[in-house]
Each structure stands twice: as structure tokens, then as C-alpha cells.
Write a protein that holds these residues in place. Structure first.
Motif, mmCIF file in Angstrom:
data_model
loop_
_atom_site.group_PDB
_atom_site.id
_atom_site.type_symbol
_atom_site.label_atom_id
_atom_site.label_comp_id
_atom_site.label_asym_id
_atom_site.label_seq_id
_atom_site.Cartn_x
_atom_site.Cartn_y
_atom_site.Cartn_z
ATOM 1 N N PHE A 106 43.475 42.312 45.878
ATOM 2 C CA PHE A 106 42.348 42.102 44.971
ATOM 3 C C PHE A 106 41.795 40.698 45.175
ATOM 4 C CE2 PHE A 106 40.914 40.711 40.669
ATOM 5 C CZ PHE A 106 39.819 41.556 40.564
ATOM 6 N N SER A 107 40.490 40.589 45.322
ATOM 7 C CA SER A 107 39.791 39.322 45.557
ATOM 8 C C SER A 107 39.896 38.837 46.999
ATOM 9 C CB SER A 107 40.290 38.217 44.615
ATOM 10 O OG SER A 107 39.445 37.094 44.657
ATOM 11 N N GLY A 108 40.436 39.685 47.865
ATOM 12 C CA GLY A 108 40.462 39.324 49.279
ATOM 13 C C GLY A 108 39.057 39.215 49.833
ATOM 14 N N LEU A 132 35.812 43.597 45.339
ATOM 15 C CA LEU A 132 34.969 42.461 45.724
ATOM 16 C C LEU A 132 34.612 41.653 44.475
ATOM 17 C CD1 LEU A 132 33.512 41.010 48.050
ATOM 18 C CD2 LEU A 132 31.511 42.442 47.564
ATOM 19 N N THR A 133 35.334 40.585 44.244
ATOM 20 C CA THR A 133 35.097 39.741 43.077
ATOM 21 C C THR A 133 33.877 38.845 43.319
ATOM 22 O OG1 THR A 133 36.534 37.979 43.906
ATOM 23 C CG2 THR A 133 37.558 39.710 42.563
ATOM 24 N N SER A 175 34.585 36.095 45.926
ATOM 25 C CA SER A 175 34.658 36.572 47.305
ATOM 26 C C SER A 175 33.286 36.980 47.825
ATOM 27 C CB SER A 175 35.633 37.749 47.398
ATOM 28 O OG SER A 175 36.939 37.323 47.122
ATOM 29 N N GLU A 176 32.479 37.573 46.969
ATOM 30 C CA GLU A 176 31.121 37.942 47.364
ATOM 31 C C GLU A 176 30.297 36.696 47.684
ATOM 32 O OE1 GLU A 176 27.508 40.891 45.901
ATOM 33 O OE2 GLU A 176 28.949 40.135 44.432
ATOM 34 N N LYS A 177 30.475 35.653 46.897
ATOM 35 C CA LYS A 177 29.781 34.395 47.147
ATOM 36 C C LYS A 177 30.177 33.821 48.507
ATOM 37 C CE LYS A 177 29.319 29.678 45.340
ATOM 38 N NZ LYS A 177 29.760 28.740 44.277
#
Length: 351
Positions: free
Chosen positions: A87-89, A158-159, A162-164
Motif C-alpha cells: 500500500f502506497s508503493g 495509489l495514495t 505516490s500519485e504526486k
């Protein structure tokens, strides 16, 4: 004639062992005490400290090593501040978070998933593959379908952070990894100390957590899980879900796991190599060193630019590691010391 054949066979085996890393490796392994240190759990990188704590809760109660390693790697898999596992990778170049994981028990049973999306704990899906199917590996949409059929919840991995990072990377779309960035994000206690998102968008790297454990019954198991290289080509799979590359367990000998650039680990079947060297008499550290040297010998120029590390644990509870570059560390938790946990810097080839 029979005695002559036996002599030649023994001589050939001895020559093969000595040719790999010389007499020093064998001598080093013979310094070991007869006492078995168990239970014990070891895992890669500084964030292994928090993972080991969860695994130790299982081991200290006499639990099975398999249950311990699954519980242990759940910690980084669900950590929103860990951008290298679960998660958040960080996503691939298409903005999709794809996860890889494998698990192996004391009986040689193993399960694996690759390019799995939308599931927080791929290691648990890998265990279901091991226990509920005749297969070893499921990938992509098939792995997701299997996970959903077995009660796993579909989630967006996709947190915003991470998207940023992905959108920042898209501005130049360059891949220039920073060696050991996984440790730059954590302090000595395994807690978040530095945000890799503060770095320019072209320098992100990725890594994995590999964990192996020896339980009170003297049995070994291991787990390995990752979200793969940041901004990889969609569909890329490294060593982490591949039995024999990212992880290997042989209950007669020991267990090993790998971290770093998976393509080079696959080329030498790294974790299997480490275990087989321990079978021949090498200590865990000496076996890890020889595996690293195989990579250096095959691609010396490439080796200077990347990080690869191996971590091993034998049946006596002895552990060791070796890596290409300075900066790799591994966590150890055992009942043998008052502190019960420590972080050890892995020895390295390049100075």
C-alpha cells in the motif's frame, strides 16, 4: 573400482566448494557453536525492525515460522509511509500500483503472486495460492480474480503522495535510482524520518522486504514482498515473487532472501545459490558474499551502479548478509539478547 569412484566423487565435490570462495569461507563457517539459536527472525532494511516485532509476537508464543513471516511483512505492506512495499508503493509508468510476493514453508511448499493490483497484502494471497491451488504462481488479472474469490478486499493502492511522485516523475520520465533510498526514509528504530517525496522526481528507487525465521520447533519459513521498481514498465516483474531468486527455504539447511535490482538476482538464481552454498559448508555471510561476487563477475560495470544484497539464516540460527554497496542493513530479533532486537550493517563489496 568402487572405492576409486568414491574418492574421485569426494575430491570433485571438495574442489567445487573451494573454488567458489576459497578455504576461508569454510573455515569461517566452522567457527559456529553447537547451540541452536531459536526462535529468531531476520529481515531486510531498517523497516525490518517494525516487521520483526510483529513476527516475534508469533514466535515467542511457540508459533510457526510461516505464520510469523506472514504477520511480519504485513507491517510494511500496509504502511502508508513505505513507498517501496505494498500500500502506497510507487506506481509503474502508467500510474498503476502492481505488487509481487512469495512465501515458502518448511516442507518446500510455496506460493507466489506477481503484477497483482488492488490488494493490500499480496503475501497473504501468495499463501492462499500455496495452500489452496496446485500452482505456485498466479499473475495479473488472474491473481486478482483469485484474491477476490478468496475474500480479499479490492482497494485503491495509489495514495495521494505516490500519485504526486508519479506525476512529478512524468515531467522528465527519467530513471536514475538512488542506492539505498529505502534506508534514507527510516531512522534507526525503523520509523519514518525522511520523506523521499521531497526528492526530485527522477531519483526514486524501490526495494522489498525479505524475511526468514526459525521457530522454536527448529523449522524455517520465509516471505518476500514488494511493489517493485518505481515507474517500471507495466508488467515488469523482478526477483521478489520468484522462488529461488528473491526467496528460498530448505529446512535441512537454511533460508535466504534478496533485495535490490531483481533482474541481476534472477540471473544468478541468487537465494537458491546462497542456500546451496550453506549446504556445502559456507556460513550465511560467506554464502551471501559469494552470491554477490557472482553478480560482480558477470557484470562488473553494471554492479557499480546498483545495489543488491542477500540475507541468510541457517538451521543453527546463525545469520549473515553481504551486499554490493555500503548502506544495506538488516534487522534481527531473538530471545538470545536482552534487547531482543538489533539492526546490523551488512558488509559490502564496493568501498
Amino acid at each position: 573400482m568402487s572405492s576409486r569412484r568414491n574418492f574421485l566423487r569426494t575430491a570433485a565435490l571438495g574442489a567445487a566448494v573451494l573454488s567458489l570462495d576459497g578455504p576461508s569461507a569454510i573455515a569461517q563457517s566452522k567457527k559456529a557453536t553447537g547451540k541452536v539459536k531459536k526462535p529468531i527472525v531476520v529481515s531486510t532494511w531498517d523497516f525490518g525492525i517494525a516487521a520483526n516485532k510483529a513476527a516475534w509476537e508469533v514466535l515467542k508464543k511457540g508459533g510457526r515460522a510461516l505464520d510469523a513471516v506472514e504477520a511480519g511483512v504485513h507491517v510494511p505492506e500496509s504502511d502508508p509511509n513505505n513507498h517501496t512495499v505494498g500500500f502506497s508503493g510507487f506506481p509503474d509508468r502508467d500510474g498503476r500500483v502492481t505488487l509481487d510476493a512469495c512465501i515458502m514453508d518448511e516442507f518446500g511448499n510455496c506460493g507466489s503472486v506477481a503484477a497483482l493490483e488492488h490488494i493490500v497484502h499480496p503475501i497473504s494471497v501468495a499463501r492462499k495460492v500455496m495452500e489452496k491451488t496446485p500452482h505456485v504462481m498466479l499473475v495479473g488479472d488472474g491473481a486478482l480474480q483469485f484474491a477476490l474469490e478468496n475474500g480479499f478486499k479490492k482497494e485503491n493502492l495509489l495514495t495521494p503522495e505516490s500519485e504526486k511522485a508519479w506525476k512529478e516523475w512524468l515531467k522528465k520520465a527519467e530513471y536514475k535510482p538512488v542506492i539505498n533510498i529505502e534506508n534514507k526514509s527510516y531512522d534507526s528504530k525503523g520509523t519514518t524520518a525522511f520523506n523521499p517525496l521531497q526528492l526530485p522526481g527522477n531519483v526514486y528507487n524501490h526495494d522489498t522486504i525479505g524475511m526468514v525465521a526459525l521457530d522454536a520447533q527448529g523449522n524455517l519459513s520465509g516471505a518476500c514482498t514488494t511493489s517493485g521498481m518505481a515507474f517500471k514498465l507495466h508488467g515488469r516483474v523482478g526477483d521478489s515473487p520468484i522462488i529461488g531468486a528473491g526467496l528460498y527455504v530448505d529446512n535441512e539447511v537454511g533460508a535466504a532472501t534478496a533485495t535490490g535490482v531483481g533482474e541481476e538476482v534472477i540471473r544468478v538464481v541468487g537465494s537458491f545459490l546462497v542456500v546451496e552454498l550453506m549446504r556445502q559448508g559456507y556460513s550465511p555471510e560467506a554464502a551471501c558474499k559469494e552470491a554477490v561476487m557472482r553478480i560482480v563477475k558477470k557484470k562488473p560495470e553494471k554492479a557499480k551502479e546498483i545495489q543488491i544484497g542477500f540475507l541468510a539464516l541457517n538451521k543453527k540460527g546463525e545469520h549473515g548478509a553481504f551486499c554490493l554497496q555500503q548502506g544495506f542493513s538488516y534487522a534481527v530479533t531473538t530471545g538470545e539478547t536482552p534487547e531482543q532486537e538489533q539492526l546490523i550493517k551488512g558488509k559490502h563489496y564496493f568501498k
